[in-house]
Scaffold this active site. Structure first.
Site, PDB file in Angstrom:
ATOM      1  N   GLU A 126     -34.682  56.724 -42.432  1.00 56.12           N
ATOM      2  CA  GLU A 126     -33.401  57.272 -41.989  1.00 56.12           C
ATOM      3  C   GLU A 126     -32.298  56.248 -42.213  1.00 56.12           C
ATOM      4  O   GLU A 126     -32.576  55.058 -42.382  1.00 56.12           O
ATOM      5  CB  GLU A 126     -33.487  57.657 -40.505  1.00 56.12           C
ATOM      6  N   ARG A 266     -38.953  39.747 -84.084  1.00 48.25           N
ATOM      7  CA  ARG A 266     -37.638  39.109 -84.077  1.00 48.25           C
ATOM      8  C   ARG A 266     -37.670  37.797 -84.861  1.00 48.25           C
ATOM      9  O   ARG A 266     -38.536  36.951 -84.661  1.00 48.25           O
ATOM     10  CB  ARG A 266     -37.220  38.827 -82.624  1.00 48.25           C
ATOM     11  N   ILE A 336     -36.720  37.340 -72.944  1.00 48.67           N
ATOM     12  CA  ILE A 336     -37.284  37.187 -74.281  1.00 48.67           C
ATOM     13  C   ILE A 336     -36.501  38.017 -75.297  1.00 48.67           C
ATOM     14  O   ILE A 336     -36.261  37.587 -76.431  1.00 48.67           O
ATOM     15  CB  ILE A 336     -38.780  37.588 -74.286  1.00 48.67           C
ATOM     16  N   GLY A 338     -33.382  38.754 -75.086  1.00 45.84           N
ATOM     17  CA  GLY A 338     -32.021  38.249 -75.200  1.00 45.84           C
ATOM     18  C   GLY A 338     -30.966  39.321 -75.017  1.00 45.84           C
ATOM     19  O   GLY A 338     -31.046  40.145 -74.100  1.00 45.84           O
ATOM     20  N   GLU A 362     -41.399  51.499 -49.373  1.00 47.32           N
ATOM     21  CA  GLU A 362     -42.702  51.502 -48.693  1.00 47.32           C
ATOM     22  C   GLU A 362     -43.010  50.162 -48.028  1.00 47.32           C
ATOM     23  O   GLU A 362     -44.166  49.743 -47.944  1.00 47.32           O
ATOM     24  CB  GLU A 362     -43.819  51.923 -49.653  1.00 47.32           C
ATOM     25  N   THR A 364     -40.474  46.491 -47.244  1.00 46.38           N
ATOM     26  CA  THR A 364     -39.851  45.381 -47.962  1.00 46.38           C
ATOM     27  C   THR A 364     -40.782  44.169 -48.009  1.00 46.38           C
ATOM     28  O   THR A 364     -41.748  44.072 -47.247  1.00 46.38           O
ATOM     29  CB  THR A 364     -38.541  44.954 -47.283  1.00 46.38           C
TER      30      THR A 364
END
Length: 380
Positions: A126, A266, A336, A338, A362, A364
């Site tokens: 709530e 890359r 990774i 970027g 569910e 913290t």
């Protein structure tokens, strides 16, 4: 000792094939448009994926908690949002109904939920109180032989599209806290008002604000006993915290696979990014973290499946650690990649946003640590 059996691996194969065929094509639509995948939910229902722990007699998968964790992991690898909505529908709602509802309630509702024909939502949090669930203000008052429910729920996954709600309501004074809470199984009607919430990640989950305005309920709609709702809530959350650990493992895996693929393709300074030792070390750290999270999730589910008293503390350990790992792994995946990783074109960016709710929903991280310490003090 293997924590998984051949049956679990078969469930994994089914879930993986389903996720790649049915979920992957709608991932971007869910994330960009907050699209609720109603047809895909029905498809999942046909395979028993939607309610993995509900008995086959009701149309569910008939599996144990490890089955649920494995299924949610494979769904989460493709879509954190789809995996989370299945966890909320299949565990927080359907599994809770299967364990705590009456035979009549189960026979009437579970086949519709398991098939994906109808949607169910667990309405607990709530605006006043997320972590402090015992302080809820939604009230069920006895009037002329029936209960009248009024209240305001928040952050309810599947709530905007739900046909049924498991509603936690106060049936006694606020001072009584958890001793005066009852769970009701309500069918959606004109007394229910919902507003969809725009969330940062795990989009497309129908997360909503839900208001109950003079909703009538009978004694037959009570799940468990009057003022006995806390037992239902706690049991549901403990199981849910292990189940959602499967979601976190899947999200971390999805981000890792995206980063690995990027690094292999890359080019940077006339070399592939993956040829740099720093990239290799980052990927190794990510992989090791994911395997740690997976082992924790499987082990907690295993303890539940064998009815071990060690389950309670391990469910909270798994929830705490897997959530932190998912956030860290997805962050590294973005790094990774970027500049591309920071763009909306990157799935790693999506997984990064998806991961954050796992440290909040569910229970913290702070609540997990609080409960773990309390259990340590009790000698568990």
């Amino acid at each position: 000792m293997s924590l998984l059996t051949q049956e679990h691996e078969l469930a994994r194969k089914t879930a993986r094939e389903f996720a790649e065929k049915y979920v992957d094509p709608i991932v971007r639509k869910m994330d960009r448009e907050n699209y609720y995948p109603r047809e895909t939910i029905r498809d999942a229902g046909e395979l028993g994926i939607l309610t993995p722990t509900v008995p086959a007699e009701y149309g569910g998968g008939g599996g144990d908690l490890r089955t649920a964790v494995v299924v949610l992991e494979e769904l989460g690898r493709i879509s954190g949002g789809f995996s989370l909505l299945v966890e909320a529908l299949g565990i927080l709602f359907a599994d809770a109904v299967n364990k705590h509802a009456s035979k009549r309630q189960k026979e009437e509702i579970l086949p519709k939920i398991a098939s994906g024909e109808k949607i169910g939502a667990f309405a607990l949090s709530e605006p006043c109180c997320g972590s402090d669930a015992a302080a809820i203000q939604t009230a069920a008052v006895r009037r002329g032989g029936e209960w009248v429910i009024n209240g305001h729920k928040m952050w309810i996954t599947n709530g905007h599209y739900a046909d049924y709600y498991l509603v936690a309501a106060r049936t006694g004074p606020r001072e009584a806290r958890h001793k005066a809470i009852t769970v009701f199984l309500l069918k959606r009607s004109n007394c229910v008002e919902t507003s969809q919430i725009e969330v940062m990640g795990v989009r497309g989950t129908g997360t909503a604000e839900v208001k109950f305005n003079n909703c009538a309920a009978s004694d037959d709609d009570i799940v468990g006993e009057v003022n006995g709702g806390w037992k239902v809530i706690v049991d549901t959350l403990n199981v849910g915290r292990t189940a959602i650990s499967g979601v976190t493992v899947g999200i971390a895996r999805g981000a890792f696979e995206e980063a690995l693929k990027w690094a292999r393709n890359r080019e940077l300074f006339d070399r592939k990014l993956i040829e740099f030792q720093n990239t290799q070390f980052e990927l190794a750290e990510m992989y090791a973290s994911i395997e740690t999270a997976r082992t924790l999730a499987y082990y907690a589910a295993y303890l539940y499946d064998i009815n071990s008293p060690g389950f309670l503390i391990m469910s909270h350990v798994a929830k705490l650690q897997t959530a932190r790992i998912a956030v860290d792994v997805t962050r590294r995946a973005v790094q990774i990649e970027g500049g591309f990783g920071y763009s909306k074109e990157s799935k790693a960016e999506m997984f990064y946003r998806d991961a954050k709710i796992l440290e909040i929903g569910e229970g913290t991280n702070e609540v997990m640590k609080y409960v773990i310490y309390k259990l340590i003090e009790k000698g568990q």
